[in-house]
Design a protein around this motif. Structure first.
Motif, PDB file in Angstrom:
ATOM      1  N   SER A   1       0.799  -1.226   0.000  1.00 59.55           N
ATOM      2  CA  SER A   1       0.000   0.000   0.000  1.00 59.55           C
ATOM      3  C   SER A   1       0.830   1.275   0.000  1.00 59.55           C
ATOM      4  O   SER A   1       0.311   2.355  -0.276  1.00 59.55           O
ATOM      5  CB  SER A   1      -0.939   0.024   1.209  1.00 59.55           C
ATOM      6  OG  SER A   1      -0.208  -0.063   2.425  1.00 59.55           O
ATOM      7  N   GLY A   2       2.139   1.179   0.323  1.00 59.53           N
ATOM      8  CA  GLY A   2       2.931   2.400   0.350  1.00 59.53           C
ATOM      9  C   GLY A   2       4.320   2.196   0.918  1.00 59.53           C
ATOM     10  O   GLY A   2       4.775   1.063   1.108  1.00 59.53           O
ATOM     11  N   THR A   3       4.989   3.322   1.196  1.00 59.12           N
ATOM     12  CA  THR A   3       6.371   3.326   1.673  1.00 59.12           C
ATOM     13  C   THR A   3       6.438   4.023   3.028  1.00 59.12           C
ATOM     14  O   THR A   3       5.789   5.048   3.241  1.00 59.12           O
ATOM     15  CB  THR A   3       7.281   4.058   0.676  1.00 59.12           C
ATOM     16  OG1 THR A   3       7.126   3.467  -0.614  1.00 59.12           O
ATOM     17  CG2 THR A   3       8.738   3.969   1.084  1.00 59.12           C
TER      18      THR A   3
ATOM     19  N   PRO B   1       1.208 -16.205  -6.467  1.00 54.46           N
ATOM     20  CA  PRO B   1       0.519 -14.961  -6.139  1.00 54.46           C
ATOM     21  C   PRO B   1       1.332 -14.104  -5.176  1.00 54.46           C
ATOM     22  O   PRO B   1       2.484 -14.371  -4.895  1.00 54.46           O
ATOM     23  CB  PRO B   1      -0.782 -15.437  -5.485  1.00 54.46           C
ATOM     24  CG  PRO B   1      -0.834 -16.913  -5.686  1.00 54.46           C
ATOM     25  CD  PRO B   1       0.569 -17.361  -5.877  1.00 54.46           C
ATOM     26  N   MET B   2       0.660 -13.068  -4.609  1.00 52.75           N
ATOM     27  CA  MET B   2       1.347 -12.096  -3.764  1.00 52.75           C
ATOM     28  C   MET B   2       1.946 -12.721  -2.504  1.00 52.75           C
ATOM     29  O   MET B   2       1.434 -13.669  -1.963  1.00 52.75           O
ATOM     30  CB  MET B   2       0.370 -10.985  -3.349  1.00 52.75           C
ATOM     31  CG  MET B   2      -0.872 -11.441  -2.610  1.00 52.75           C
ATOM     32  SD  MET B   2      -2.108 -12.059  -3.750  1.00 52.75           S
ATOM     33  CE  MET B   2      -3.420 -12.523  -2.622  1.00 52.75           C
TER      34      MET B   2
ATOM     35  N   SER C   1     -12.290 -19.224   2.774  1.00 47.97           N
ATOM     36  CA  SER C   1     -11.023 -18.884   2.120  1.00 47.97           C
ATOM     37  C   SER C   1     -11.260 -18.609   0.643  1.00 47.97           C
ATOM     38  O   SER C   1     -10.734 -17.647   0.073  1.00 47.97           O
ATOM     39  CB  SER C   1     -10.023 -20.040   2.261  1.00 47.97           C
ATOM     40  OG  SER C   1      -9.694 -20.287   3.596  1.00 47.97           O
ATOM     41  N   LEU C   2     -12.056 -19.456   0.023  1.00 45.17           N
ATOM     42  CA  LEU C   2     -12.333 -19.316  -1.405  1.00 45.17           C
ATOM     43  C   LEU C   2     -13.146 -18.061  -1.695  1.00 45.17           C
ATOM     44  O   LEU C   2     -12.886 -17.334  -2.667  1.00 45.17           O
ATOM     45  CB  LEU C   2     -13.073 -20.556  -1.908  1.00 45.17           C
ATOM     46  CG  LEU C   2     -12.324 -21.883  -1.715  1.00 45.17           C
ATOM     47  CD1 LEU C   2     -13.230 -23.070  -2.032  1.00 45.17           C
ATOM     48  CD2 LEU C   2     -11.066 -21.927  -2.587  1.00 45.17           C
ATOM     49  N   ILE C   3     -14.121 -17.770  -0.841  1.00 48.25           N
ATOM     50  CA  ILE C   3     -14.938 -16.567  -1.021  1.00 48.25           C
ATOM     51  C   ILE C   3     -14.072 -15.325  -0.900  1.00 48.25           C
ATOM     52  O   ILE C   3     -14.171 -14.392  -1.700  1.00 48.25           O
ATOM     53  CB  ILE C   3     -16.092 -16.537   0.004  1.00 48.25           C
ATOM     54  CG1 ILE C   3     -17.127 -17.600  -0.347  1.00 48.25           C
ATOM     55  CG2 ILE C   3     -16.740 -15.150   0.047  1.00 48.25           C
ATOM     56  CD1 ILE C   3     -18.190 -17.798   0.719  1.00 48.25           C
ATOM     57  N   LYS C   4     -13.191 -15.303   0.107  1.00 50.12           N
ATOM     58  CA  LYS C   4     -12.366 -14.119   0.323  1.00 50.12           C
ATOM     59  C   LYS C   4     -11.380 -13.881  -0.818  1.00 50.12           C
ATOM     60  O   LYS C   4     -11.183 -12.746  -1.259  1.00 50.12           O
ATOM     61  CB  LYS C   4     -11.625 -14.224   1.662  1.00 50.12           C
ATOM     62  CG  LYS C   4     -12.529 -13.881   2.855  1.00 50.12           C
ATOM     63  CD  LYS C   4     -11.778 -13.897   4.169  1.00 50.12           C
ATOM     64  CE  LYS C   4     -10.761 -12.791   4.276  1.00 50.12           C
ATOM     65  NZ  LYS C   4     -11.379 -11.445   4.319  1.00 50.12           N
ATOM     66  N   VAL C   5     -10.751 -14.956  -1.335  1.00 47.52           N
ATOM     67  CA  VAL C   5      -9.786 -14.739  -2.407  1.00 47.52           C
ATOM     68  C   VAL C   5     -10.489 -14.349  -3.703  1.00 47.52           C
ATOM     69  O   VAL C   5      -9.972 -13.531  -4.483  1.00 47.52           O
ATOM     70  CB  VAL C   5      -8.880 -15.969  -2.609  1.00 47.52           C
ATOM     71  CG1 VAL C   5      -9.636 -17.137  -3.219  1.00 47.52           C
ATOM     72  CG2 VAL C   5      -7.671 -15.603  -3.482  1.00 47.52           C
TER      73      VAL C   5
ATOM     74  N   THR D   1     -11.247  -8.609  -7.272  1.00 52.25           N
ATOM     75  CA  THR D   1     -11.776  -7.338  -7.771  1.00 52.25           C
ATOM     76  C   THR D   1     -10.777  -6.210  -7.583  1.00 52.25           C
ATOM     77  O   THR D   1     -10.911  -5.158  -8.208  1.00 52.25           O
ATOM     78  CB  THR D   1     -13.092  -6.969  -7.058  1.00 52.25           C
ATOM     79  OG1 THR D   1     -12.832  -6.789  -5.652  1.00 52.25           O
ATOM     80  CG2 THR D   1     -14.131  -8.062  -7.239  1.00 52.25           C
ATOM     81  N   THR D   2      -9.766  -6.406  -6.722  1.00 52.18           N
ATOM     82  CA  THR D   2      -8.802  -5.338  -6.450  1.00 52.18           C
ATOM     83  C   THR D   2      -7.355  -5.746  -6.677  1.00 52.18           C
ATOM     84  O   THR D   2      -6.475  -4.890  -6.698  1.00 52.18           O
ATOM     85  CB  THR D   2      -8.936  -4.846  -4.990  1.00 52.18           C
ATOM     86  OG1 THR D   2      -8.766  -5.951  -4.094  1.00 52.18           O
ATOM     87  CG2 THR D   2     -10.302  -4.212  -4.757  1.00 52.18           C
ATOM     88  N   ARG D   3      -7.089  -7.054  -6.819  1.00 53.91           N
ATOM     89  CA  ARG D   3      -5.721  -7.516  -7.020  1.00 53.91           C
ATOM     90  C   ARG D   3      -5.651  -8.400  -8.268  1.00 53.91           C
ATOM     91  O   ARG D   3      -6.616  -9.104  -8.584  1.00 53.91           O
ATOM     92  CB  ARG D   3      -5.225  -8.318  -5.815  1.00 53.91           C
ATOM     93  CG  ARG D   3      -5.149  -7.515  -4.529  1.00 53.91           C
ATOM     94  CD  ARG D   3      -4.513  -8.324  -3.422  1.00 53.91           C
ATOM     95  NE  ARG D   3      -4.589  -7.655  -2.135  1.00 53.91           N
ATOM     96  CZ  ARG D   3      -4.047  -8.126  -1.028  1.00 53.91           C
ATOM     97  NH1 ARG D   3      -3.401  -9.276  -1.032  1.00 53.91           N
ATOM     98  NH2 ARG D   3      -4.143  -7.454   0.113  1.00 53.91           N
ATOM     99  N   PRO D   4      -4.508  -8.389  -8.961  1.00 53.65           N
ATOM    100  CA  PRO D   4      -4.372  -9.211 -10.174  1.00 53.65           C
ATOM    101  C   PRO D   4      -4.170 -10.691  -9.834  1.00 53.65           C
ATOM    102  O   PRO D   4      -3.054 -11.119  -9.543  1.00 53.65           O
ATOM    103  CB  PRO D   4      -3.134  -8.620 -10.857  1.00 53.65           C
ATOM    104  CG  PRO D   4      -2.327  -8.045  -9.729  1.00 53.65           C
ATOM    105  CD  PRO D   4      -3.316  -7.556  -8.712  1.00 53.65           C
ATOM    106  N   ILE D   5      -5.238 -11.454  -9.847  1.00 51.92           N
ATOM    107  CA  ILE D   5      -5.163 -12.896  -9.600  1.00 51.92           C
ATOM    108  C   ILE D   5      -5.430 -13.614 -10.922  1.00 51.92           C
ATOM    109  O   ILE D   5      -6.409 -13.292 -11.609  1.00 51.92           O
ATOM    110  CB  ILE D   5      -6.196 -13.326  -8.537  1.00 51.92           C
ATOM    111  CG1 ILE D   5      -5.926 -12.579  -7.223  1.00 51.92           C
ATOM    112  CG2 ILE D   5      -6.142 -14.827  -8.299  1.00 51.92           C
ATOM    113  CD1 ILE D   5      -6.939 -12.862  -6.139  1.00 51.92           C
TER     114      ILE D   5
END
Length: 383
Positions: free
Chosen positions: A115-117, A307-308, A345-349, A354-358
């Protein structure tokens, strides 16, 4: 006085002073603009306003009665803001103080995250500068969440003011001379299990705190509607699983992992509080289960690009956490809880997509696994 109109927002720039000598004239101009642009949001930029008297306050009051909730005052100096505040205007009009401006050019960088530095501001404070895609509202929300969590008894850093750093926004926090637990574990592989054990004890304490933040279940359901991989029937499946979770108001970090906890003088401190919420602890634990179990399986079985986040002996990290959190070393008991946790776990990922490149391949895999779970039957949550 000059103004700009952009994307249904009318911004009027006030300069100098407003007192009995010019208040009526300025009031007339403001009301004329408000009538000319009745549907637009009306913003008064006070950055160059040095003084405002009671006559000027009445001019703003007349404008607020016409625009009602569609009026906002921004960039008020501390002196001008104090006039509005002491006269009670801040209770009826959205008035924002000018942000303190800080340059990070000569500051020592302490670390970078998603999110930042983070920089060392001085001997007692650090500065977190958020990425350019973080709006003022996003950063203000994180600061408000941090303060609310601290006051609720959650172990988190003390946050101060929101500041402007170039074109980005930042938050000033208390100085914490600490590394994340994740970094500590990377450099202390031999004690991974002990760190995971202490982490689980800490998280269990934080989950015991009842809070009144946004309901995580409603947030998940709302975000699920934005997942491009879901059809109407898929959303019904998500709803069934969410309905099966008991109602409660426990603290949930909502991005729980070993990288969002600092260790200072033996005390753990949570950071990155932008998504905190209230709900059942299963939502936090299920994200850990994804991070350290599910994604490892998808990497191994499907060859999906990693992934991340790093992988640090995830099997040991999860196993020790689960045994401590659920107070059991029995494999069948842990497997029982993992069965409860898996769908969430599956629902959350999938929500996270919608916000991360998966990768699309991974998302399709997660969705199919979720559908398989509903076929197996939804079991009650019993922890």
């Amino acid at each position: 006085m000059n103004y700009q109109l952009a994307e249904n927002i009318l911004t009027v720039n006030l300069e100098g002073k407003i007192d009995t000598s010019n208040a009526d004239e300025i009031s007339a101009e403001l009301l004329e603009l408000a009538k000319k642009f009745p549907a637009e949001k009306f913003i008064l930029n006070l950055e160059k306003l040095n003084y405002i008297s009671s006559s000027g306050l009445r001019a703003v009051l007349r404008l607020s009665k016409l625009k009602k909730k569609n009026l906002q005052l921004i960039e008020a100096s501390r002196e001008v803001f104090e006039v509005f505040d002491t006269s009670g205007f801040t209770k009826i009009i959205d008035i924002q103080k000018a942000l303190r401006k800080i340059s990070a050019d000569n500051l020592v960088e302490l670390g970078r995250g998603t999110s930042g530095t983070v920089y060392k501001l001085d001997a007692e404070n650090i500065l977190k500068v958020y990425n350019a895609n973080w709006t003022f509202e996003d950063v203000s929300k994180e600061r408000a969440n941090s303060q609310a969590a601290f006051l609720a008894g959650i172990s988190t850093a003390i946050s101060y003011d929101v500041v402007k750093v170039g074109e980005s926004f930042g938050i000033v926090y208390e100085m914490i001379n600490a590394n994340t637990l994740e970094k500590i574990m990377i450099n202390d592989i031999d004690n991974i299990a002990e760190h995971s054990h202490r982490f689980a004890e800490f998280i269990k304490e934080q989950h015991a705190v009842e809070t009144d933040f946004d309901d995580i279940r409603q947030r998940l359901l709302s975000n699920a509607e934005k997942v491009e991989f879901y059809g109407a029937e898929d959303l019904k499946v998500v709803q069934k699983f969410l309905d099966a979770v008991p109602n409660c108001k426990n603290f949930c970090h909502n991005d729980l992992n070993f990288g969002n906890v600092l260790l200072q003088d033996g005390q753990m401190i949570m950071i990155d509080m932008g998504e905190i919420s209230s709900g059942h602890p299963i939502f936090d634990i299920s994200w850990l289960y994804f991070m350290y179990v599910i994604r490892k399986k998808i990497i191994e079985e499907k060859g999906v690009k990693k992934p991340m986040g790093p992988q640090i002996m995830p099997d040991i990290m999860w196993k020790t956490f689960a045994q401590t959190y659920f107070n059991s070393t029995d494999e069948k008991t842990i497997a029982h809880y993992e069965r409860e946790i898996l769908p969430y776990s599956l629902i959350k990922v999938l929500n996270d997509s919608t916000t991360r490149p998966i990768p699309k391949q991974a998302c399709e895999f997660y969705k199919n696994k979720l559908l398989d779970e509903v076929e197996r039957g939804i079991i009650p949550i019993d922890f």
